[in-house]
Design a protein around this motif. Structure first.
Motif, mmCIF file in Angstrom:
data_model
loop_
_atom_site.group_PDB
_atom_site.id
_atom_site.type_symbol
_atom_site.label_atom_id
_atom_site.label_comp_id
_atom_site.label_asym_id
_atom_site.label_seq_id
_atom_site.Cartn_x
_atom_site.Cartn_y
_atom_site.Cartn_z
ATOM 1 N N GLU A 14 0.914 -1.310 -0.127
ATOM 2 C CA GLU A 14 -0.060 0.067 0.108
ATOM 3 C C GLU A 14 0.983 1.601 -0.143
ATOM 4 N N ASP A 15 0.734 1.880 -0.727
ATOM 5 C CA ASP A 15 1.173 3.989 -0.633
ATOM 6 C C ASP A 15 0.738 4.418 -0.501
ATOM 7 N N VAL A 16 0.926 4.846 0.781
ATOM 8 C CA VAL A 16 0.439 5.930 1.491
ATOM 9 C C VAL A 16 1.135 6.980 1.949
ATOM 10 N N LYS A 17 0.981 8.617 1.499
ATOM 11 C CA LYS A 17 1.829 8.984 1.768
ATOM 12 C C LYS A 17 1.755 9.446 2.653
ATOM 13 N N THR A 30 12.664 -6.055 8.167
ATOM 14 C CA THR A 30 12.162 -4.760 7.638
ATOM 15 C C THR A 30 12.510 -3.904 7.263
ATOM 16 N N THR A 31 11.490 -3.408 5.999
ATOM 17 C CA THR A 31 12.134 -2.910 5.328
ATOM 18 C C THR A 31 10.818 -2.330 5.019
ATOM 19 N N SER A 32 11.306 -0.707 5.366
ATOM 20 C CA SER A 32 9.829 0.410 4.611
ATOM 21 C C SER A 32 9.991 1.549 3.635
ATOM 22 N N LEU A 33 9.183 2.310 2.731
ATOM 23 C CA LEU A 33 9.343 3.187 1.798
ATOM 24 C C LEU A 33 8.082 4.237 2.429
ATOM 25 N N PHE A 50 19.936 -1.043 14.582
ATOM 26 C CA PHE A 50 19.580 0.497 14.200
ATOM 27 C C PHE A 50 18.695 0.728 13.311
ATOM 28 N N LEU A 51 19.075 2.081 12.879
ATOM 29 C CA LEU A 51 17.472 1.533 12.044
ATOM 30 C C LEU A 51 18.523 2.437 10.426
ATOM 31 N N VAL A 52 18.784 1.845 9.060
ATOM 32 C CA VAL A 52 19.501 2.494 8.060
ATOM 33 C C VAL A 52 18.619 3.037 6.879
ATOM 34 N N VAL A 53 18.390 3.963 6.977
ATOM 35 C CA VAL A 53 17.871 5.368 6.306
ATOM 36 C C VAL A 53 18.796 5.618 4.805
ATOM 37 N N ILE A 54 17.846 5.006 4.161
ATOM 38 C CA ILE A 54 18.170 5.518 2.441
ATOM 39 C C ILE A 54 17.213 6.817 1.749
ATOM 40 N N CYS A 55 18.493 7.911 1.410
ATOM 41 C CA CYS A 55 17.448 8.834 0.505
ATOM 42 C C CYS A 55 17.143 8.377 -0.965
ATOM 43 N N LEU A 97 14.297 5.020 1.907
ATOM 44 C CA LEU A 97 13.759 3.279 1.843
ATOM 45 C C LEU A 97 14.991 3.072 4.135
ATOM 46 N N THR A 98 13.807 2.395 4.818
ATOM 47 C CA THR A 98 14.539 2.942 6.148
ATOM 48 C C THR A 98 14.251 0.477 6.572
ATOM 49 N N SER A 99 15.507 0.352 7.027
ATOM 50 C CA SER A 99 15.454 -1.166 6.768
ATOM 51 C C SER A 99 16.308 -1.156 8.020
ATOM 52 N N TYR A 100 16.047 -2.271 8.938
ATOM 53 C CA TYR A 100 15.985 -2.711 10.193
ATOM 54 C C TYR A 100 16.373 -4.544 10.274
ATOM 55 N N ILE A 101 17.411 -4.904 11.254
ATOM 56 C CA ILE A 101 17.441 -6.283 11.786
ATOM 57 C C ILE A 101 15.891 -6.196 12.741
#
Length: 102
Positions: A14-17, A30-33, A50-55, A97-101
């Motif tokens: 689902e793509d919710v702004k 887990t990876t989220s947009l 930690f939380l990885v944040v990629i722009c 994008l965010t991702s964490y273990i």
């Protein structure tokens, strides 16, 4: 090896702004947009180490209780999990994008 041919290999989500859009949830990570035009805060109490944040588009600021850093397209930042939360604030618009273990 699974050689099954599927009609569509795209991940459906689902793509919710201005909200977390979970793309992948596995036993390992887990990876989220996020597609943002307004600030959004994510609690870090469920994040592993930690939380990885990629722009992936635009630019903005990531702010935790102890730090603030600018981020733009193509850059990545690690937010420590011992922080309470992180706020993503786009300058105009930003896609991350965010991702964490788990």
């Amino acid at each position: 090896i699974d050689y099954t041919v599927l009609p569509d290999y795209r991940t459906q989500y689902e793509d919710v702004k201005n909200a977390e859009n979970e793309i992948v949830k596995s036993p390992f990570f887990t990876t989220s947009l996020y597609e943002l035009d307004a600030p959004v805060t994510k609690a870090l109490d469920q994040v592993g180490k930690f939380l990885v944040v990629i722009c992936i588009d635009g630019e903005g600021t990531l702010k935790t209780d102890s730090d603030s850093v600018e981020i733009k397209k193509g850059e990545a930042v690690l937010a420590k999990a011992d922080e309470k939360s992180v706020t993503f604030s786009p300058n105009a618009s930003m896609k991350i994008l965010t991702s964490y273990i788990d």
